[in-house]
Design a protein around this motif. Structure first.
Motif, PDB file in Angstrom:
ATOM      1  N   ALA A  42       2.383  46.405  24.866  1.00 19.48           N
ATOM      2  CA  ALA A  42       3.468  45.847  24.075  1.00 19.48           C
ATOM      3  C   ALA A  42       3.721  44.421  24.537  1.00 19.48           C
ATOM      4  O   ALA A  42       4.053  44.193  25.698  1.00 19.48           O
ATOM      5  CB  ALA A  42       4.734  46.692  24.243  1.00 19.48           C
ATOM      6  N   TRP A  43       3.558  43.466  23.613  1.00 17.97           N
ATOM      7  CA  TRP A  43       3.688  42.054  23.968  1.00 17.97           C
ATOM      8  C   TRP A  43       4.366  41.327  22.813  1.00 17.97           C
ATOM      9  O   TRP A  43       3.858  41.318  21.698  1.00 17.97           O
ATOM     10  CB  TRP A  43       2.299  41.476  24.226  1.00 17.97           C
ATOM     11  N   PRO A  44       5.524  40.713  23.032  1.00 16.48           N
ATOM     12  CA  PRO A  44       6.236  40.031  21.957  1.00 16.48           C
ATOM     13  C   PRO A  44       5.636  38.669  21.639  1.00 16.48           C
ATOM     14  O   PRO A  44       6.307  37.633  21.681  1.00 16.48           O
ATOM     15  CB  PRO A  44       7.662  39.912  22.506  1.00 16.48           C
ATOM     16  N   TYR A  46       1.406  36.772  20.393  1.00 15.79           N
ATOM     17  CA  TYR A  46       0.029  37.003  19.952  1.00 15.79           C
ATOM     18  C   TYR A  46      -0.888  37.324  21.132  1.00 15.79           C
ATOM     19  O   TYR A  46      -0.763  36.746  22.210  1.00 15.79           O
ATOM     20  CB  TYR A  46      -0.504  35.774  19.220  1.00 15.79           C
ATOM     21  N   TRP A  47      -1.815  38.241  20.910  1.00 16.52           N
ATOM     22  CA  TRP A  47      -2.891  38.495  21.851  1.00 16.52           C
ATOM     23  C   TRP A  47      -4.109  38.954  21.064  1.00 16.52           C
ATOM     24  O   TRP A  47      -4.030  39.171  19.852  1.00 16.52           O
ATOM     25  CB  TRP A  47      -2.494  39.491  22.934  1.00 16.52           C
ATOM     26  N   MET A  58      -3.494  40.479  17.493  1.00 14.38           N
ATOM     27  CA  MET A  58      -2.461  41.485  17.708  1.00 14.38           C
ATOM     28  C   MET A  58      -1.116  40.793  17.935  1.00 14.38           C
ATOM     29  O   MET A  58      -1.052  39.651  18.388  1.00 14.38           O
ATOM     30  CB  MET A  58      -2.813  42.351  18.912  1.00 14.38           C
ATOM     31  N   TYR A  59      -0.030  41.539  17.622  1.00 13.39           N
ATOM     32  CA  TYR A  59       1.297  40.937  17.799  1.00 13.39           C
ATOM     33  C   TYR A  59       2.347  42.036  17.899  1.00 13.39           C
ATOM     34  O   TYR A  59       2.248  43.070  17.245  1.00 13.39           O
ATOM     35  CB  TYR A  59       1.639  40.031  16.614  1.00 13.39           C
ATOM     36  N   GLY A  60       3.370  41.767  18.716  1.00 11.11           N
ATOM     37  CA  GLY A  60       4.575  42.574  18.678  1.00 11.11           C
ATOM     38  C   GLY A  60       4.728  43.580  19.792  1.00 11.11           C
ATOM     39  O   GLY A  60       3.810  43.873  20.554  1.00 11.11           O
ATOM     40  N   SER A  61       5.936  44.100  19.885  1.00 12.03           N
ATOM     41  CA  SER A  61       6.282  45.090  20.894  1.00 12.03           C
ATOM     42  C   SER A  61       7.049  46.245  20.216  1.00 12.03           C
ATOM     43  O   SER A  61       8.247  46.121  19.967  1.00 12.03           O
ATOM     44  CB  SER A  61       7.166  44.445  21.967  1.00 12.03           C
ATOM     45  N   SER A  63       2.800  46.606  19.714  1.00  8.70           N
ATOM     46  CA  SER A  63       1.870  45.693  19.059  1.00  8.70           C
ATOM     47  C   SER A  63       1.058  46.380  17.971  1.00  8.70           C
ATOM     48  O   SER A  63       0.754  47.571  18.039  1.00  8.70           O
ATOM     49  CB  SER A  63       0.910  45.090  20.087  1.00  8.70           C
TER      50      SER A  63
END
Length: 239
Positions: A42-44, A46-47, A58-61, A63
């Protein structure tokens, strides 16, 4: 989407096709940090993830993939992160001179002092392991033809030039400030690709106690654009 595509989407700048992505990022004080468990990451922000052969944004928490539907799980993931949050690129370089020249005939062989060396454009110094791709990291992109380190840093740390395993020891010029710029050593023209940060390999070859003190003080990696002879006392200057 390729890895280069993904990096471009996050940074807004596309890495060149002829340079490994990791090297290009390192020259900007950035790196790809692997995600331990991408399925639950979970990362708020972009990855990048990999699902099968596809790289996805990927995006968001929690994600999820951006603008695509995946046929399978995300198996690998990477976050683009700063290598050192406190590092600030220096400004003016000044000018300096060549205080020492060193070459090693093979990977992990002892560094030997010489009074002059022929620099071959696109290859390295005659007599050095990287000239013919025999170095530990040879043949893996840009910045492996020539290395330089500042005598001032070695003096401050009490580290002999041979242990630093760099080709050219300079005095009087801020090498870090040359990164991304063209410069000359006497008649030889070069371009500084990135910092030559210390690594675990250096300690394996030359012994413990080198990695931490040499962070940001281990010199630069460069490529040779126009060859010639480098000699002790040659002037080192930006172009």
């Amino acid at each position: 989407m390729t890895l280069e595509d993904g990096v471009e989407q996050i940074l807004g700048v596309r890495p060149p096709d002829d340079v490994p992505v990791g090297q290009w990022l390192a020259g900007r004080n950035l790196g790809l940090v692997p995600v331990a468990d991408p399925a639950s990451f979970a990362w708020p922000g972009y990855w990048l993830g990999r699902s099968g052969d596809e790289i996805v944004l990927m995006y968001g928490s929690p994600s999820g993939p951006v603008d695509v539907e995946l046929d399978g799980p995300v198996e690998e993931g990477w976050v683009i992160a700063a290598l050192d949050l406190d590092y600030v690129q220096p400004g003016e370089t000044g000018e300096g001179v060549v205080e020492a020249l060193l070459v090693a005939p093979a990977a992990e062989a002892p560094m030997e002092r010489v009074e002059s060396a022929v620099a071959v454009a696109g290859h390295g110094l005659e007599g050095d392991r990287y000239r013919d791709g025999r170095g530990t990291f040879g043949g893996r992109g840009q910045g492996y033809e020539l290395t330089l380190v500042a005598a001032e840093h070695l003096d401050d740390l009490g580290i002999a030039a041979q242990r630093a395993r760099r080709n050219v020891v300079t005095r009087g010029i801020d090498l870090n400030a040359l990164v991304g710029r063209r410069f000359a050593i006497g008649e030889v023209e070069c371009v500084a690709r990135r910092l030559a940060e210390p690594c675990a390999h250096l300690e394996r070859v030359e012994g413990k106690g080198l990695l931490r003190p040499l962070v940001h003080r281990a010199g630069i990696r460069a490529d040779i654009l126009a060859g010639g002879t480098i000699s002790l006392g040659d002037r080192v200057r930006p172009l």
